[in-house]
Design a protein around this motif. Sequence first.
Motif, short mmCIF file in Angstrom:
data_model
loop_
_atom_site.label_atom_id
_atom_site.label_comp_id
_atom_site.label_asym_id
_atom_site.label_seq_id
_atom_site.Cartn_x
_atom_site.Cartn_y
_atom_site.Cartn_z
N UNK A 193 5.46 17.33 1.24
CA UNK A 193 4.27 17.62 0.48
C UNK A 193 3.70 16.46 -0.32
N UNK A 194 4.10 15.23 -0.01
CA UNK A 194 3.57 14.07 -0.72
C UNK A 194 2.12 13.83 -0.30
N UNK A 195 1.44 12.97 -1.08
CA UNK A 195 0.08 12.57 -0.71
C UNK A 195 0.22 11.55 0.42
N UNK A 196 0.29 12.06 1.64
CA UNK A 196 0.60 11.21 2.79
C UNK A 196 -0.38 10.07 2.98
N UNK A 197 -1.70 10.29 2.91
CA UNK A 197 -2.63 9.18 3.13
C UNK A 197 -2.48 8.04 2.12
N UNK A 198 -1.88 8.33 0.95
CA UNK A 198 -1.68 7.29 -0.06
C UNK A 198 -0.41 6.49 0.18
N UNK A 199 0.42 6.91 1.14
CA UNK A 199 1.65 6.15 1.43
C UNK A 199 1.28 4.80 2.03
N UNK A 200 1.93 3.75 1.59
CA UNK A 200 1.57 2.42 2.08
C UNK A 200 2.20 2.10 3.44
N UNK A 225 -9.27 12.31 -4.93
CA UNK A 225 -10.12 11.17 -5.29
C UNK A 225 -9.34 10.02 -5.90
N UNK A 226 -8.11 10.25 -6.35
CA UNK A 226 -7.36 9.23 -7.08
C UNK A 226 -7.13 7.99 -6.21
N UNK A 227 -7.52 6.83 -6.74
CA UNK A 227 -7.25 5.57 -6.06
C UNK A 227 -8.15 5.24 -4.89
N UNK A 228 -9.17 6.05 -4.64
CA UNK A 228 -10.04 5.79 -3.50
C UNK A 228 -10.90 4.55 -3.77
N UNK A 229 -11.03 3.65 -2.81
CA UNK A 229 -11.83 2.42 -3.01
C UNK A 229 -13.27 2.73 -3.40
N UNK A 230 -13.88 1.80 -4.11
CA UNK A 230 -15.26 1.96 -4.53
C UNK A 230 -16.21 2.02 -3.35
N UNK A 231 -17.33 2.69 -3.54
CA UNK A 231 -18.34 2.81 -2.50
C UNK A 231 -18.09 3.92 -1.51
N UNK A 232 -17.00 4.69 -1.71
CA UNK A 232 -16.66 5.79 -0.80
C UNK A 232 -16.98 7.11 -1.49
N UNK A 233 -17.74 7.97 -0.83
CA UNK A 233 -18.03 9.30 -1.36
C UNK A 233 -16.81 10.19 -1.16
N UNK A 234 -16.51 11.02 -2.16
CA UNK A 234 -15.33 11.89 -2.10
C UNK A 234 -15.75 13.34 -2.27
N UNK A 235 -15.18 14.22 -1.47
CA UNK A 235 -15.42 15.64 -1.59
C UNK A 235 -14.15 16.38 -1.22
N UNK A 236 -14.14 17.69 -1.38
CA UNK A 236 -12.99 18.51 -0.99
C UNK A 236 -13.47 19.66 -0.11
N UNK A 237 -12.59 20.10 0.77
CA UNK A 237 -12.89 21.23 1.62
C UNK A 237 -12.84 22.52 0.81
N UNK A 238 -13.44 23.57 1.35
CA UNK A 238 -13.47 24.88 0.68
C UNK A 238 -12.90 25.93 1.62
N UNK A 239 -11.74 26.55 1.23
CA UNK A 239 -10.96 26.28 0.02
C UNK A 239 -10.12 25.02 0.19
#
Length: 227
Positions: A48-55, A81-95
């Motif tokens: 359950x980690x934030x997989x895309x943030x893994x280096x 949204x945490x740590x996302x590079x600048x210039x990138x739009x961020x949204x979340x799916x529903x739900x």
Amino acid sequence: MPSARRIRERRTPRRRRQPEGRPGGYGCRVSAYAAVVLAGGAARRMGGVDKPARPVGGRPMRDRVLAAVADAAPRILVGPAAGVPGGVLVTREEPSGGGPVAATAAGLALLPGDATVVALLAADLPLLTRAAVGDLLHHLDSGSDGVCFVDEAGRRQTLCGVWRVAALRGAVDRLAGASTRALAGASLRSLLYGLTVHEVPWRGDGPPPWFDCDTDEDVRRAEEWAR
């Protein structure tokens, strides 16, 4: 996105030149594109980690994917949204946690009205390169709703592909019916059912760009390639 667990050979990545004399370097059919990167998965096989943030190679997998589409406009991340590079739009799916189809719909909703082509990508593709994205864009022809890589077994890697925005929006509307909540838990196969898809095997230099990281072993293998 299904993973190929057997890769027959490992090659040292080399820089690949894009086609010359074509708009954007992608072929006369495509001169501009947007990108939607899906980063909201639960990563159950990683606890359950934030997989895309893994280096991988010292850089979050999510950031490596966003760098591969640095020339896309806009770039949209569906996820935390945490740590996302600048210039990138961020949204979340529903739900939240509603799956890749709900996330795709959320990303498409942020595209401008004149967007015609979009790269739809998983955020756990640390080996994706701009050359690989360019290869997909070059293969998007007038007879296709989209193009995606296929692995060695011939399986479509649908979250490593490029699609006609109108075709994806039509598919989302078909599944959603009267409520976007109908998209929660829907499969990508059901979303793409009936679309004309051009399948492209990776023949470029370096490791397969469609290789996704679902397990710790996958991350270890990607690290070896990224060195």
